[in-house]
Motif scaffolding. Sequence first.
Motif, PDB file in Angstrom:
ATOM      1  N   TYR A  31      41.131 -20.674  26.442  1.00  0.00           N
ATOM      2  CA  TYR A  31      40.322 -19.712  27.207  1.00  0.00           C
ATOM      3  C   TYR A  31      40.046 -18.501  26.333  1.00  0.00           C
ATOM      4  O   TYR A  31      40.713 -18.286  25.316  1.00  0.00           O
ATOM      5  CB  TYR A  31      41.094 -19.188  28.430  1.00  0.00           C
ATOM      6  N   ASN A  32      39.089 -17.691  26.760  1.00  0.00           N
ATOM      7  CA  ASN A  32      38.904 -16.381  26.126  1.00  0.00           C
ATOM      8  C   ASN A  32      38.892 -15.313  27.209  1.00  0.00           C
ATOM      9  O   ASN A  32      38.007 -15.329  28.079  1.00  0.00           O
ATOM     10  CB  ASN A  32      37.611 -16.327  25.312  1.00  0.00           C
ATOM     11  N   THR A  33      39.882 -14.417  27.162  1.00  0.00           N
ATOM     12  CA  THR A  33      39.917 -13.331  28.154  1.00  0.00           C
ATOM     13  C   THR A  33      39.541 -11.985  27.526  1.00  0.00           C
ATOM     14  O   THR A  33      39.544 -10.971  28.218  1.00  0.00           O
ATOM     15  CB  THR A  33      41.315 -13.213  28.816  1.00  0.00           C
ATOM     16  N   ASP A  34      39.232 -11.977  26.215  1.00  0.00           N
ATOM     17  CA  ASP A  34      38.824 -10.708  25.589  1.00  0.00           C
ATOM     18  C   ASP A  34      37.527 -10.194  26.227  1.00  0.00           C
ATOM     19  O   ASP A  34      37.373  -8.983  26.452  1.00  0.00           O
ATOM     20  CB  ASP A  34      38.592 -10.906  24.086  1.00  0.00           C
ATOM     21  N   ALA A  35      36.599 -11.129  26.506  1.00  0.00           N
ATOM     22  CA  ALA A  35      35.315 -10.708  27.087  1.00  0.00           C
ATOM     23  C   ALA A  35      35.549 -10.079  28.466  1.00  0.00           C
ATOM     24  O   ALA A  35      35.038  -8.983  28.762  1.00  0.00           O
ATOM     25  CB  ALA A  35      34.382 -11.912  27.186  1.00  0.00           C
ATOM     26  N   GLY A  36      36.352 -10.751  29.291  1.00  0.00           N
ATOM     27  CA  GLY A  36      36.664 -10.205  30.618  1.00  0.00           C
ATOM     28  C   GLY A  36      37.418  -8.890  30.507  1.00  0.00           C
ATOM     29  O   GLY A  36      37.253  -7.992  31.347  1.00  0.00           O
ATOM     30  N   GLY A  37      38.249  -8.755  29.472  1.00  0.00           N
ATOM     31  CA  GLY A  37      38.986  -7.498  29.254  1.00  0.00           C
ATOM     32  C   GLY A  37      38.030  -6.344  28.973  1.00  0.00           C
ATOM     33  O   GLY A  37      38.247  -5.207  29.415  1.00  0.00           O
ATOM     34  N   ILE A  38      36.955  -6.642  28.245  1.00  0.00           N
ATOM     35  CA  ILE A  38      35.946  -5.607  27.949  1.00  0.00           C
ATOM     36  C   ILE A  38      35.190  -5.250  29.239  1.00  0.00           C
ATOM     37  O   ILE A  38      35.021  -4.070  29.576  1.00  0.00           O
ATOM     38  CB  ILE A  38      34.979  -6.111  26.850  1.00  0.00           C
ATOM     39  N   VAL A  39      34.768  -6.276  29.971  1.00  0.00           N
ATOM     40  CA  VAL A  39      34.010  -6.045  31.213  1.00  0.00           C
ATOM     41  C   VAL A  39      34.851  -5.203  32.189  1.00  0.00           C
ATOM     42  O   VAL A  39      34.379  -4.197  32.741  1.00  0.00           O
ATOM     43  CB  VAL A  39      33.615  -7.385  31.879  1.00  0.00           C
ATOM     44  N   ASN A  40      36.114  -5.589  32.384  1.00  0.00           N
ATOM     45  CA  ASN A  40      36.937  -4.887  33.371  1.00  0.00           C
ATOM     46  C   ASN A  40      37.256  -3.458  32.938  1.00  0.00           C
ATOM     47  O   ASN A  40      37.353  -2.566  33.778  1.00  0.00           O
ATOM     48  CB  ASN A  40      38.221  -5.680  33.657  1.00  0.00           C
ATOM     49  N   SER A  41      37.393  -3.235  31.624  1.00  0.00           N
ATOM     50  CA  SER A  41      37.629  -1.856  31.146  1.00  0.00           C
ATOM     51  C   SER A  41      36.400  -0.994  31.438  1.00  0.00           C
ATOM     52  O   SER A  41      36.516   0.138  31.914  1.00  0.00           O
ATOM     53  CB  SER A  41      37.871  -1.837  29.635  1.00  0.00           C
TER      54      SER A  41
END
Length: 257
Positions: A79-89
């Motif tokens: 999985y990649n959660t870095d993208a979601g981490g950017i969106v949520n920040s």
Amino acid sequence: MMNAAFAELKMNAEYRAVSLSREEFAVRFPELKRESSGMNVTIPYKSDVIPLVDELDEVSSRIGAVNVIKHSGSKYIGYNTDAGGIVNSLKEHGKGAPRSALLVGAGGAARAFCEAMNELHCASITVVVRDPVRGERFVAEMGRAFPNIRFGFATLPQLAHADTDLIFNATPIGSSEHTLPDQLKRVIYGHATVFDAVYRPMKTDLLKTAELRGCSVIYGYEMLLHQGALAFKIWTGREAPVETMRRALLNSLEAAA
Ligand code: NAP
């Protein structure tokens, strides 16, 4: 951060950091995979692990970078959660709709940023690179993956001004080993939000400059926290205790400062 989350939810689990050299990676990675229920993978192995997992989720497959692996039955899923981490920040700061962005760097975090911008319907991204050949390749690849975004690139010396509402640093510039180049300093002004992926030190030179010039700032630890919260949910199926994780993360970063 992860162990604080396990403790808060009274889970019998442990998160451990393992550092592997390139020589060790091929032998140790399959062993570690078998021994654990889930893993994070970080620099420089986010692309190298792709052939070593059985399936990829949609995001990691699109951007070609895996930062989370889940052991699910007999399969290992990337999985990649870095993208979601950017969106949520960005959403946490009420900055969920950038029109245009300046992206510094063209590696794994930069790919995650493009995915995040696509999700937030950003119209254009200018990528700042040090090698124009790599810049051209990155922009062509991201243009194919995200046809709704207009991509361009520039080298640092070509960067004259940037009328953009979001600047994202996806390079180690500003960490203890790499100073902030003047060309980049010059384009930090006005209404832009400046978001640094670097989280050690917590307040990088980029963020210090941005604050002095009246920009809003988002710290790298916020991305780290939110990508970790999404990973926690993938591994455990439970909502992450985000505030407990934030406190643990800030304590450890402040202790290391
Ligand atoms: P990566 O895939 O190795 O990409 C690094 C990029 O930075 C490449 O485009 C590279 O350019 C460029 N670069 C490296 N040194 C540079 C320098 N001195 N000056 C200008 N450009 C330079 O690494 P990554 O995984 O994207 O990580 C990038 C940064 O983001 C790291 O500091 C990492 O710790 C941080 N990060 C943070 C989070 C978080 O959760 N906060 C998540 C992921 C990454 P070339 O292509 O020319 O080599």
